[in-house]
Design an enzyme around this catalytic site. Structure first.
Site, short mmCIF file in Angstrom:
data_model
loop_
_atom_site.label_atom_id
_atom_site.label_comp_id
_atom_site.label_asym_id
_atom_site.label_seq_id
_atom_site.Cartn_x
_atom_site.Cartn_y
_atom_site.Cartn_z
CB SER A 114 17.01 10.80 26.77
OG SER A 114 16.63 9.95 25.72
CE LYS A 121 18.17 11.77 22.04
NZ LYS A 121 18.33 11.93 23.51
#
Length: 297
Positions: A55, A128
């Site tokens: 990701s 993230k």
């Protein structure tokens, strides 16, 4: 010369030798002290995290290890553009984690690994990039297909395989690049993965509390050929201050993570006290007899 002076002279010329603990007794003691230091470092200062999914490609690749500063956000809040590790809120679906062999020795190994910072990834641990902070208005997209923060479109050179523009937003999925404007609540962060085509993030799962942040990932330390700092790009320079108003939204699914089943060079900072203590022991034992010999008459 009286008896007292004779005694002092003898003690000066023949100093009492320090009783030295045998190696087989001293080494376990040093290892215990070093282990305690490693646990303290892991708990309060630094921890090595393993990247198990894509990701954050190509900023972070599967198998990379990063060092996370766990104390930086005790003195300040996270900033836009920083890469953070955090525990997913209840609204974030857990990521699949390989349970492995549930045997006794495997459980003991995992417990030990978790203590020194080289455990397996947790199902609710994610990594993230911070896109917006509390009070910011964030949405997608402008006429160039860019994410906007407080009305400014972001040029994001770190994005890999962006989500398609022609896919309509769907509840619980981050397949679309588009999402409605969100006003990030105070004390929360809007985070997204750099690999937007696969990242399940705040677009569909909602912002995360700052209190859930474990720390800032600031350097890739393994593999050796990927060693680099995770600096903040100039993408976020010149963002105007937030204005009042707006609407919120978001809910969804998960992604990347912590820990590592096997220690590597990425964990060297965490395990360094062990090697340093053993080295100190070896040097001190090698040098002590020489010093004692020099003191003898």
């Amino acid at each position: 010369m009286d008896r007292g002076e004779i005694g002092q002279e003898r003690r000066r010329r023949f100093p009492r030798r320090r009783v030295q603990m045998p190696l087989w007794q001293e080494l376990p003691l040093l290892l215990i002290v070093a282990f305690c230091l490693a646990v303290l470092i892991r708990s309060f200062l630094l921890q090595a995290f393993f990247i198990p999914s894509g990701s954050m490609e190509n900023t972070l690749l599967v198998g990379d290890r990063v060092l996370v500063n766990k104390i930086v956000y005790d003195v300040r809040d996270p900033k836009r553009g920083e890469v953070v590790v955090f525990r997913g809120p209840e609204a974030w679906a857990p990521q699949p984690v390989d349970g492995g062999d549930p045997g006794l020795f495997n459980k003991i190994g995992r417990t030990f690994g978790d203590l020194i910072g080289v455990s397996r990834p947790g199902a609710k641990d994610f990594i993230k990039r911070v896109i917006a902070v509390g009070g910011d208005r964030v949405s997608c997209c402008d006429d160039q297909g860019r994410v906007m923060v407080n009305g400014k479109g972001l040029d994001e050179p770190y994005i890999y395989d962006n989500s398609p523009l022609d896919v309509a937003p769907a509840a619980g999925e981050c397949r679309s690049r588009q999402f409605a404007e969100v006003v990030v609540p105070p004390g929360e962060l809007f985070v997204m993965g750099d690999h937007r085509g696969v990242s399940q993030d705040a677009r569909c799962q909602g912002p995360i509390p700052v209190d859930n942040v474990v720390g800032r990932a600031f350097v890739i330390v393994w593999p050796q050929d990927r060693w680099k700092n995770l600096s903040v790009p100039d993408t976020f320079d010149g963002i105007p201050p937030p204005t009042s108003g707006g609407a919120g939204g978001g809910s969804g699914a998960p992604l990347p993570s912590q820990g590592s089943p096997l220690p590597g060079k990425g964990d060297i900072v965490v395990t360094m006290p062990i090697f340093a203590s053993v080295l100190f022991l070896a040097r001190s034992r090698r040098g002590l007899p020489d010093r004692q010999r020099r003191l003898r008459p």
